[in-house]
Design a protein around this motif. Sequence first.
Motif, short mmCIF file in Angstrom:
data_model
loop_
_atom_site.label_atom_id
_atom_site.label_comp_id
_atom_site.label_asym_id
_atom_site.label_seq_id
_atom_site.Cartn_x
_atom_site.Cartn_y
_atom_site.Cartn_z
N LYS A 265 0.85 -1.19 0.00
CA LYS A 265 0.00 0.00 0.00
C LYS A 265 0.89 1.24 0.00
O LYS A 265 1.96 1.24 0.59
CB LYS A 265 -0.88 0.01 1.25
CG LYS A 265 -1.90 -1.11 1.29
CD LYS A 265 -2.72 -1.02 2.55
CE LYS A 265 -3.72 -2.14 2.64
NZ LYS A 265 -4.42 -2.15 3.92
N LYS A 266 0.41 2.30 -0.64
CA LYS A 266 1.18 3.53 -0.73
C LYS A 266 1.36 4.22 0.62
O LYS A 266 2.31 4.96 0.82
CB LYS A 266 0.50 4.51 -1.70
CG LYS A 266 0.69 4.14 -3.15
CD LYS A 266 0.04 5.20 -4.04
CE LYS A 266 0.38 5.09 -5.49
NZ LYS A 266 0.27 3.81 -6.11
N ASN A 267 0.45 3.97 1.55
CA ASN A 267 0.54 4.65 2.84
C ASN A 267 1.00 3.72 3.98
O ASN A 267 0.77 4.01 5.14
CB ASN A 267 -0.81 5.29 3.20
CG ASN A 267 -1.89 4.27 3.44
OD1 ASN A 267 -1.84 3.16 2.94
ND2 ASN A 267 -2.89 4.65 4.22
N ARG A 268 1.63 2.60 3.63
CA ARG A 268 2.11 1.66 4.65
C ARG A 268 3.60 1.88 4.92
O ARG A 268 4.39 2.00 4.00
CB ARG A 268 1.90 0.22 4.22
CG ARG A 268 2.50 -0.76 5.26
CD ARG A 268 2.39 -2.19 4.85
NE ARG A 268 1.00 -2.60 4.92
CZ ARG A 268 0.51 -3.60 4.23
NH1 ARG A 268 1.28 -4.29 3.41
NH2 ARG A 268 -0.74 -3.93 4.34
N ILE A 269 3.94 1.90 6.20
CA ILE A 269 5.34 1.97 6.61
C ILE A 269 5.65 0.68 7.35
O ILE A 269 5.00 0.36 8.35
CB ILE A 269 5.60 3.17 7.55
CG1 ILE A 269 5.26 4.49 6.84
CG2 ILE A 269 7.05 3.17 8.01
CD1 ILE A 269 5.29 5.70 7.75
N GLN A 270 6.62 -0.08 6.83
CA GLN A 270 7.03 -1.30 7.51
C GLN A 270 8.23 -0.96 8.39
O GLN A 270 9.30 -0.61 7.89
CB GLN A 270 7.36 -2.38 6.49
CG GLN A 270 6.09 -2.84 5.77
CD GLN A 270 6.36 -3.87 4.72
OE1 GLN A 270 7.18 -3.68 3.84
NE2 GLN A 270 5.64 -4.97 4.81
N VAL A 271 8.03 -1.04 9.68
CA VAL A 271 9.01 -0.57 10.65
C VAL A 271 9.96 -1.68 11.06
O VAL A 271 9.54 -2.80 11.32
CB VAL A 271 8.28 0.01 11.89
CG1 VAL A 271 9.28 0.41 12.97
CG2 VAL A 271 7.42 1.20 11.49
N SER A 272 11.24 -1.33 11.12
CA SER A 272 12.28 -2.22 11.63
C SER A 272 12.87 -1.55 12.86
O SER A 272 12.99 -0.33 12.90
CB SER A 272 13.36 -2.40 10.57
OG SER A 272 14.53 -2.90 11.15
N ASN A 273 13.26 -2.33 13.86
CA ASN A 273 13.88 -1.69 15.02
C ASN A 273 15.40 -1.67 14.89
O ASN A 273 16.09 -1.27 15.82
CB ASN A 273 13.44 -2.34 16.33
CG ASN A 273 13.81 -3.79 16.42
OD1 ASN A 273 14.10 -4.42 15.41
ND2 ASN A 273 13.82 -4.33 17.62
N THR A 274 15.93 -2.07 13.76
CA THR A 274 17.39 -2.09 13.60
C THR A 274 17.88 -1.15 12.52
O THR A 274 19.02 -0.74 12.53
CB THR A 274 17.87 -3.51 13.23
OG1 THR A 274 17.18 -3.93 12.05
CG2 THR A 274 17.62 -4.50 14.34
N LYS A 275 17.01 -0.79 11.56
CA LYS A 275 17.50 -0.06 10.40
C LYS A 275 17.53 1.45 10.55
O LYS A 275 18.45 2.10 10.11
CB LYS A 275 16.66 -0.44 9.18
CG LYS A 275 16.88 -1.89 8.78
CD LYS A 275 16.36 -2.17 7.39
CE LYS A 275 16.76 -3.56 6.97
NZ LYS A 275 15.70 -4.48 6.82
N LYS A 276 16.50 2.04 11.15
CA LYS A 276 16.38 3.50 11.21
C LYS A 276 16.07 3.94 12.64
O LYS A 276 15.45 3.21 13.40
CB LYS A 276 15.25 3.98 10.30
CG LYS A 276 15.36 3.57 8.86
CD LYS A 276 16.20 4.53 8.08
CE LYS A 276 16.21 4.15 6.61
NZ LYS A 276 17.36 4.57 5.92
#
Length: 132
Positions: free
Chosen positions: A18-29
Motif C-alpha cells: 500500500k502507498k501509505n504503509r510503513i514497515q518498521v524495523s527496530n534495527t534499520k532506522k
Amino acid sequence: MEEVTEGVNNLSITEPHKKNRIQVSNTKKPLFFYVNLAKRYMQLHNEVELSALGMAIATVVTVAEILKNNGLAVEKKIMTSTVDVKDDSRSRPMQKAKIEIVLGKTENFDELMAAAAEEREAAAAAEGEEQG
C-alpha cells in the motif's frame, strides 16, 4: 538478532504494497525517522498504516503514541496476527507476531504542522542572526 533480520529480509508478503504503509524495523532506522515519515504520509494520504513484526512491534507502538500524544493522529484500527517467516537455517518456518496500526489525521493536524514549520523557520532565522 541476525536471524530475525534475515527472516524479515526473506519474508514474502502476498498482499500488494500500500502507498501509505510503513514497515518498521527496530534495527534499520532511528525512531524519529519513522515519526517524521508517518507525518509526511498523513499529509499525503490523510492516514498511515504502521506495520511491524516481532521485536519491532514496540517501535511501532511508540511511534503511534508519539503522534497521538502530540495531537497529530487518532487511532483508526489496530490489528494483530501471527505470520510464518521462512528461515533458511531451520527446516520449518518460525511464527512471528505482527501488528498493524492505522492512524488518521486529527482535525487540527494541518494547523499543528504549519505551526511546527513556522517555529523551525523562526529558529533558523534567529540562528542566522546570531552568526552574522
